[in-house]
Design a protein around this motif. Structure first.
Motif, short mmCIF file in Angstrom:
data_model
loop_
_atom_site.label_atom_id
_atom_site.label_comp_id
_atom_site.label_asym_id
_atom_site.label_seq_id
_atom_site.Cartn_x
_atom_site.Cartn_y
_atom_site.Cartn_z
N GLY A 241 0.82 -1.20 0.00
CA GLY A 241 0.00 0.00 0.00
C GLY A 241 0.86 1.26 0.00
O GLY A 241 1.83 1.36 -0.75
N GLY A 242 0.51 2.21 0.88
CA GLY A 242 1.26 3.46 0.96
C GLY A 242 2.59 3.34 1.66
O GLY A 242 3.35 4.31 1.73
N ASP A 263 2.89 -3.95 -4.31
CA ASP A 263 1.44 -3.85 -4.30
C ASP A 263 0.96 -3.81 -5.75
O ASP A 263 1.53 -3.07 -6.57
CB ASP A 263 0.96 -2.60 -3.56
N ALA A 264 -0.04 -4.61 -6.04
CA ALA A 264 -0.56 -4.65 -7.41
C ALA A 264 -1.33 -3.40 -7.78
O ALA A 264 -1.54 -3.12 -8.96
CB ALA A 264 -1.46 -5.88 -7.57
N ASP A 265 -1.75 -2.64 -6.75
CA ASP A 265 -2.50 -1.39 -6.99
C ASP A 265 -1.51 -0.23 -7.04
O ASP A 265 -1.04 0.25 -6.00
CB ASP A 265 -3.52 -1.19 -5.87
N LEU A 269 0.18 2.37 -4.11
CA LEU A 269 1.63 2.28 -3.89
C LEU A 269 2.35 3.60 -4.12
O LEU A 269 3.41 3.84 -3.54
CB LEU A 269 2.20 1.21 -4.82
N ALA A 270 1.78 4.46 -4.94
CA ALA A 270 2.47 5.68 -5.39
C ALA A 270 3.06 6.53 -4.26
O ALA A 270 4.20 7.02 -4.38
CB ALA A 270 1.53 6.51 -6.26
N PRO A 271 2.35 6.77 -3.14
CA PRO A 271 2.91 7.66 -2.11
C PRO A 271 4.18 7.14 -1.46
O PRO A 271 4.89 7.90 -0.80
CB PRO A 271 1.78 7.75 -1.08
N ILE A 272 4.50 5.86 -1.62
CA ILE A 272 5.62 5.28 -0.90
C ILE A 272 6.95 5.91 -1.32
O ILE A 272 7.88 6.03 -0.51
CB ILE A 272 5.67 3.74 -1.10
N ILE A 273 7.06 6.33 -2.56
CA ILE A 273 8.34 6.86 -3.06
C ILE A 273 8.76 8.10 -2.28
O ILE A 273 9.90 8.19 -1.78
CB ILE A 273 8.24 7.18 -4.57
N GLU A 274 7.85 9.05 -2.12
CA GLU A 274 8.17 10.28 -1.38
C GLU A 274 8.38 9.97 0.10
O GLU A 274 9.27 10.56 0.74
CB GLU A 274 7.05 11.30 -1.55
N VAL A 305 1.95 -10.04 4.97
CA VAL A 305 0.73 -9.92 4.17
C VAL A 305 -0.26 -9.09 4.96
O VAL A 305 -0.92 -9.58 5.89
CB VAL A 305 0.12 -11.30 3.83
N ASP A 306 -0.34 -7.82 4.65
CA ASP A 306 -1.36 -6.93 5.24
C ASP A 306 -2.56 -7.00 4.29
O ASP A 306 -2.70 -6.19 3.38
CB ASP A 306 -0.81 -5.52 5.35
#
Length: 429
Positions: A241-242, A263-265, A269-274, A305-306
């Motif tokens: 996820g995030g 994450d397949a979504d 997942l996008a916020p994880i980079i920042e 596995v969350d």
């Protein structure tokens, strides 16, 4: 805005949620955008009334003998904000922005009814069909557990030990009344407040920009710690996820070893980079395609596995979802969890750990899911997560719920956190 305008605004938002069946956050955002004159304090007060009303929607409606948005909003004033009907009438007198007075019948019902006489699901403020599931999970304590989910949550933060120590974060947020969390080793808590009071915007703080902390419920921090990650290990966060738990694991491992966040979504997942950049992590690889994980099949020391779930453990923060939950939703989530567990298990090495987590309090998603997985996968066995709890948090003087003596369930009533389930499954060999 005076109280009358705020109360009227909350009634508008509650009506919008009811009529259009939309998420509460979207309805509140639209109301604020269309009311540019409303200040931040006004928006916070309206939001508090709306969330308070939704958390105790059933009991409010029963006591008022009226489930209308106006009745729910007024019940918040009477029951949660400690403003009596007489005091409220005096406060609203002459306020041209105040809502219409409640019907006499609703006020009479509130004056005469006692919640002790209400049906059990009304006392617990949960859907009636969920009562048996709570009873299965919590036994005689189910009502206490349900009622705790209808209270306001605190704002919880996790100190990022790659950047700062907890005392430093607490000191930086002293004006927000921050205190060390009771259980989580790096947790910081800001109390929820009462009435119209608003929580601070901690993400606007310089200390947040410096990466000293992340916003993360204490329960989420605890289950990340229960993974028992160690320096130098290879770990897969399969439903990242995030990235909240990925970040917690990276700090626990002191940036040593390797974490694969998948994450397949891609949107989730996008916020994880920042977040990774701000936190100063150096041992995380991010993946949005499972084929990129081919090289670590059967090689991970630990796989987290969350799993996707009904989110019943987060009803304090997302009370609107409580009233949209259906049996079909539950069945869909159980099916998804089974698939995710089967897929993630492939990456666990012999002797490694598969950590199964949900933010649900329903046994079908938790204990039953873990038992069914073991029944279908003879090379895995359930090992005690309570041992990890004792070694990490035994000094806190708090015990989680455990119906089987091995798995761990966190809840607002038992641990003063969001609801989480944790099971540790070990691959034999």
């Amino acid at each position: 805005m005076r109280l009358g305008g705020r109360l009227a605004g909350a009634i508008e938002v509650l009506a919008d949620i009811e009529n259009r069946r939309r998420p509460v956050a979207d309805a509140l955002k639209d109301w604020g955008l269309s009311r540019r004159f409303a200040g931040s304090g006004d928006r916070a007060a309206v939001g508090n009334i709306v969330y308070d009303a939704l958390r105790k929607k059933l009991s409010h409606a029963w006591l008022m003998d009226d489930a209308s948005p106006a009745a729910l909003a007024h019940a918040v004033m009477f029951r949660q904000w400690q403003i009596s009907p007489e005091q409220l009438a005096a406060e609203l007198d002459g306020d041209k922005f105040a809502p219409e007075p409640l019907p006499a019948a609703a006020l009479a019902a509130f004056a005469s009814r006692n919640l002790d006489d209400a049906p059990d699901h009304v006392k617990g403020d949960i859907p009636e069909w969920v009562v048996s599931l709570f009873q299965q999970n919590f036994g005689d304590a189910w009502l206490t557990e349900a009622q705790a989910l209808a209270e306001r949550p605190s704002l919880d933060l996790r100190t990022n030990t790659l950047r700062a120590e907890r005392d430093k974060v607490v000191d930086a947020l002293d004006e927000a009344h921050a205190i060390p969390a009771r259980i989580a080793r790096q947790g910081v808590r800001i109390p929820p407040g009462e009435g119209p009071s608003r929580l601070p915007n901690v993400t606007a703080e310089l200390s947040f920009a410096k990466g000293w902390f992340e916003v993360q419920d204490e329960g989420s921090q605890i289950v990340a710690d229960l993974v028992m990650a160690e320096d130098g290990e290879q770990i897969l966060d399969y439903c990242a996820g995030g990235g909240g738990k990925t970040l917690a694991l990276a700090a626990t491992m002191h940036n040593k070893g390797q974490i694969h966040a998948f994450d397949a979504d891609r949107k989730r997942l996008a916020p994880i980079i920042e977040r990774l950049r701000r936190a100063g992590t150096r041992n995380v690889q991010v993946h949005d395609r499972e084929k990129d994980l081919a090289g670590i099949v059967g090689k991970c020391d630990r796989v987290l596995v969350d799993a996707p779930c009904t989110g019943t453990g987060t009803w304090r923060r997302r009370p609107d979802t409580k009233w949209r939950l259906t049996q079909k939703n539950l069945e869909e989530r159980v099916g998804q969890q089974k698939q995710v567990l089967e897929s993630a298990a492939r990456y666990v090495r012999p002797g490694g750990i598969l950590a199964y987590v949900t933010c649900s309090l329903l046994p079908q998603e938790n204990q039953e899911q873990a038992r069914q997985f073991i029944a279908g996968n003879g090379d895995f066995e359930l090992v005690s997560a309570l041992d990890g709890w004792q070694s990490l948090f035994g000094g806190a003087g708090v015990q989680p719920v455990s119906s089987d003596g091995a798995t761990v369930t966190l809840s607002p009533a038992a641990t003063d956190t969001d609801g989480f389930f944790f099971a540790m499954l070990k691959r034999k060999g």
